[in-house]
Design a protein around this motif. Sequence first.
Motif, PDB file in Angstrom:
ATOM      1  N   HIS A  10       0.851  -1.180   0.000  1.00  0.00           N
ATOM      2  CA  HIS A  10       0.000   0.000   0.000  1.00  0.00           C
ATOM      3  C   HIS A  10       0.891   1.235   0.000  1.00  0.00           C
ATOM      4  CE1 HIS A  10      -3.555  -2.426   0.944  1.00  0.00           C
ATOM      5  NE2 HIS A  10      -2.780  -3.077   1.777  1.00  0.00           N
ATOM      6  N   PHE A  34       6.721  -7.057 -17.234  1.00  0.00           N
ATOM      7  CA  PHE A  34       5.522  -6.271 -17.510  1.00  0.00           C
ATOM      8  C   PHE A  34       5.074  -5.531 -16.256  1.00  0.00           C
ATOM      9  CE2 PHE A  34       4.684  -8.722 -21.390  1.00  0.00           C
ATOM     10  CZ  PHE A  34       5.255  -9.940 -21.087  1.00  0.00           C
ATOM     11  N   TYR A  36       1.296  -3.899 -15.137  1.00  0.00           N
ATOM     12  CA  TYR A  36      -0.112  -3.702 -15.451  1.00  0.00           C
ATOM     13  C   TYR A  36      -0.732  -2.768 -14.407  1.00  0.00           C
ATOM     14  CZ  TYR A  36      -0.072  -7.692 -18.677  1.00  0.00           C
ATOM     15  OH  TYR A  36       0.186  -8.544 -19.711  1.00  0.00           O
ATOM     16  N   GLN A  38      -4.591  -1.596 -12.745  1.00  0.00           N
ATOM     17  CA  GLN A  38      -6.007  -1.911 -12.628  1.00  0.00           C
ATOM     18  C   GLN A  38      -6.692  -0.770 -11.893  1.00  0.00           C
ATOM     19  OE1 GLN A  38      -7.011  -5.356 -10.201  1.00  0.00           O
ATOM     20  NE2 GLN A  38      -8.845  -5.751 -11.408  1.00  0.00           N
ATOM     21  N   GLY A  41     -12.509  -1.018 -10.162  1.00  0.00           N
ATOM     22  CA  GLY A  41     -13.645  -1.605 -10.871  1.00  0.00           C
ATOM     23  C   GLY A  41     -13.389  -1.947 -12.326  1.00  0.00           C
ATOM     24  N   GLN A  42     -12.148  -1.837 -12.752  1.00  0.00           N
ATOM     25  CA  GLN A  42     -11.858  -2.101 -14.161  1.00  0.00           C
ATOM     26  C   GLN A  42     -10.919  -3.294 -14.333  1.00  0.00           C
ATOM     27  OE1 GLN A  42     -10.817   1.266 -16.576  1.00  0.00           O
ATOM     28  NE2 GLN A  42     -12.021   2.683 -15.342  1.00  0.00           N
ATOM     29  N   HIS A  43     -10.648  -3.617 -15.588  1.00  0.00           N
ATOM     30  CA  HIS A  43      -9.757  -4.730 -15.876  1.00  0.00           C
ATOM     31  C   HIS A  43      -8.303  -4.259 -15.893  1.00  0.00           C
ATOM     32  CE1 HIS A  43     -10.551  -2.761 -19.735  1.00  0.00           C
ATOM     33  NE2 HIS A  43      -9.389  -3.231 -20.138  1.00  0.00           N
ATOM     34  N   LEU A  44      -7.403  -5.206 -15.918  1.00  0.00           N
ATOM     35  CA  LEU A  44      -5.985  -4.865 -15.978  1.00  0.00           C
ATOM     36  C   LEU A  44      -5.621  -4.355 -17.368  1.00  0.00           C
ATOM     37  CD1 LEU A  44      -6.127  -7.169 -13.677  1.00  0.00           C
ATOM     38  CD2 LEU A  44      -3.666  -7.262 -14.024  1.00  0.00           C
ATOM     39  N   LEU A  46      -2.184  -3.073 -19.757  1.00  0.00           N
ATOM     40  CA  LEU A  46      -0.733  -3.100 -19.848  1.00  0.00           C
ATOM     41  C   LEU A  46      -0.194  -1.669 -19.831  1.00  0.00           C
ATOM     42  CD1 LEU A  46       1.754  -4.933 -20.294  1.00  0.00           C
ATOM     43  CD2 LEU A  46       1.421  -4.584 -22.749  1.00  0.00           C
ATOM     44  N   PHE A  90       0.388  -4.036 -10.855  1.00  0.00           N
ATOM     45  CA  PHE A  90       0.905  -5.399 -10.815  1.00  0.00           C
ATOM     46  C   PHE A  90       2.133  -5.530 -11.698  1.00  0.00           C
ATOM     47  CE2 PHE A  90      -2.490  -7.515  -8.563  1.00  0.00           C
ATOM     48  CZ  PHE A  90      -3.594  -6.710  -8.797  1.00  0.00           C
ATOM     49  N   PRO A 101       3.065 -15.783 -17.507  1.00  0.00           N
ATOM     50  CA  PRO A 101       3.713 -14.853 -16.586  1.00  0.00           C
ATOM     51  C   PRO A 101       3.256 -15.072 -15.158  1.00  0.00           C
ATOM     52  CG  PRO A 101       2.026 -13.731 -17.859  1.00  0.00           C
ATOM     53  CD  PRO A 101       2.117 -15.126 -18.398  1.00  0.00           C
ATOM     54  N   PHE A 103       2.501 -13.222 -11.704  1.00  0.00           N
ATOM     55  CA  PHE A 103       2.154 -11.876 -11.248  1.00  0.00           C
ATOM     56  C   PHE A 103       2.573 -11.691  -9.797  1.00  0.00           C
ATOM     57  CE2 PHE A 103      -0.498  -9.743 -14.436  1.00  0.00           C
ATOM     58  CZ  PHE A 103      -0.663 -10.773 -15.350  1.00  0.00           C
ATOM     59  N   GLY A 104       2.986 -10.477  -9.499  1.00  0.00           N
ATOM     60  CA  GLY A 104       3.187 -10.109  -8.116  1.00  0.00           C
ATOM     61  C   GLY A 104       1.846  -9.901  -7.434  1.00  0.00           C
ATOM     62  N   ARG A 105       1.917  -9.712  -6.133  1.00  0.00           N
ATOM     63  CA  ARG A 105       0.690  -9.575  -5.341  1.00  0.00           C
ATOM     64  C   ARG A 105      -0.028  -8.254  -5.613  1.00  0.00           C
ATOM     65  NH1 ARG A 105       0.535  -9.776   1.284  1.00  0.00           N
ATOM     66  NH2 ARG A 105      -1.487  -8.787   1.453  1.00  0.00           N
TER      67      ARG A 105
ATOM     68  N   TYR B  35      -7.452 -16.355 -15.061  1.00  0.00           N
ATOM     69  CA  TYR B  35      -6.838 -16.037 -13.780  1.00  0.00           C
ATOM     70  C   TYR B  35      -7.942 -15.810 -12.753  1.00  0.00           C
ATOM     71  CZ  TYR B  35      -2.134 -15.262 -15.694  1.00  0.00           C
ATOM     72  OH  TYR B  35      -0.895 -15.415 -16.272  1.00  0.00           O
ATOM     73  N   GLU B  41      -4.554 -10.921  -2.635  1.00  0.00           N
ATOM     74  CA  GLU B  41      -3.736 -12.046  -3.093  1.00  0.00           C
ATOM     75  C   GLU B  41      -3.246 -11.905  -4.521  1.00  0.00           C
ATOM     76  OE1 GLU B  41      -5.824 -15.590  -0.437  1.00  0.00           O
ATOM     77  OE2 GLU B  41      -5.059 -15.998  -2.453  1.00  0.00           O
ATOM     78  N   GLY B  42      -3.630 -10.886  -5.220  1.00  0.00           N
ATOM     79  CA  GLY B  42      -3.168 -10.742  -6.591  1.00  0.00           C
ATOM     80  C   GLY B  42      -3.801 -11.755  -7.513  1.00  0.00           C
ATOM     81  N   LEU B  43      -3.187 -11.917  -8.649  1.00  0.00           N
ATOM     82  CA  LEU B  43      -3.715 -12.782  -9.699  1.00  0.00           C
ATOM     83  C   LEU B  43      -3.052 -14.142  -9.653  1.00  0.00           C
ATOM     84  CD1 LEU B  43      -3.699 -10.265 -12.623  1.00  0.00           C
ATOM     85  CD2 LEU B  43      -5.688 -11.527 -11.916  1.00  0.00           C
ATOM     86  N   PHE B  91     -10.681 -13.429 -14.201  1.00  0.00           N
ATOM     87  CA  PHE B  91     -10.290 -12.655 -15.374  1.00  0.00           C
ATOM     88  C   PHE B  91      -9.808 -13.576 -16.485  1.00  0.00           C
ATOM     89  CE2 PHE B  91     -10.608  -8.293 -14.094  1.00  0.00           C
ATOM     90  CZ  PHE B  91     -10.524  -8.329 -12.718  1.00  0.00           C
ATOM     91  N   PHE B 104      -6.549  -8.044 -21.192  1.00  0.00           N
ATOM     92  CA  PHE B 104      -7.475  -8.601 -20.213  1.00  0.00           C
ATOM     93  C   PHE B 104      -8.909  -8.196 -20.498  1.00  0.00           C
ATOM     94  CE2 PHE B 104      -5.323 -10.729 -16.717  1.00  0.00           C
ATOM     95  CZ  PHE B 104      -4.007 -10.384 -16.922  1.00  0.00           C
ATOM     96  N   GLY B 105      -9.827  -9.059 -20.082  1.00  0.00           N
ATOM     97  CA  GLY B 105     -11.229  -8.701 -20.062  1.00  0.00           C
ATOM     98  C   GLY B 105     -11.567  -7.991 -18.763  1.00  0.00           C
ATOM     99  N   SER B 106     -12.818  -7.579 -18.652  1.00  0.00           N
ATOM    100  CA  SER B 106     -13.249  -6.824 -17.475  1.00  0.00           C
ATOM    101  C   SER B 106     -13.549  -7.699 -16.276  1.00  0.00           C
ATOM    102  CB  SER B 106     -14.498  -6.005 -17.816  1.00  0.00           C
ATOM    103  OG  SER B 106     -14.199  -5.055 -18.819  1.00  0.00           O
ATOM    104  N   ARG B 109     -17.284 -11.225 -11.654  1.00  0.00           N
ATOM    105  CA  ARG B 109     -17.237 -11.289 -10.199  1.00  0.00           C
ATOM    106  C   ARG B 109     -18.270 -12.287  -9.723  1.00  0.00           C
ATOM    107  NH1 ARG B 109     -14.910  -7.172 -12.065  1.00  0.00           N
ATOM    108  NH2 ARG B 109     -13.256  -6.120 -10.945  1.00  0.00           N
TER     109      ARG B 109
END
Lengths: 113, 113
Positions: A10, A34, A36, A38, A41-44, A46, A90, A101, A103-105, B35, B41-43, B91, B104-106, B109
């Motif tokens: 954080h 990479f 990314y 987010q 409320g949206q998608h990831l 790049l 991310f 790939p 991903f980090g947390r 994903y 916890e991330g992806l 995702f 990525f897609g949206s 949930r």
Amino acid sequence: AQSVSQHNHHVILSEAASLELGCNYSYGGTVNLFWYVQYPGQHLQLLLKYFSGDPLVKGIKGFEAEFIKSKFSFNLRKPSVQWSDTAEYFCAVNAGGSYIPTFGRGTSLIVHP
Amino acid sequence: NAGVMQNPRHLVRRRGQEARLRCSPMKGHSHVYWYRQLPEEGLKFMVYLQKENIIDESGMPKERFSAEFPKEGPSILRIQQVVRGDSAAYFCASSQRTGEGYTFGSGTRLTVV
């Protein structure tokens, strides 16, 4: 197995402050890297990527990242953040020969106006 | 270009029901990845598919979860007999080639009540 560490979970900044988010990975060979973003409320999306060449990569929205092979790092930077940069960030790494790939947390960034 | 389309955006299921999540990759993309994102916890990678083939399902739980990407139509992630722990954002991402950045897609949930 490769792993990706984002040590800052954080981050809270005021507008115009400089940003640096850390990303370290554990694989010693060739990597694709990479970042990314987010938005709430949206998608990831790049932000930027590194495959080879100049280790300083410029991405969208004024972001850049520097690949330092000796430190296994790919830190994300922005000289002056805006309120609209509030999002989850991310880092992701493709180790050589892997098509998936890791991903980090993620790091949650809050920018106060 | 519509990008990666996922539906539904939100899905509520009672424990024991089945959940079906759909993903249409970006036009021209033949690689699909699923994903799961849990809070804090991330992806987490679940499965990688190409048309009519599962390439890597190392991240899929052994039971109740399955995925397909038929010759025609979207990729489907299917969760049978859902439990509360399946509640998460799922995702889908696609790429034209392996190892490059994803689109990525949206997300869907899923809430299990």
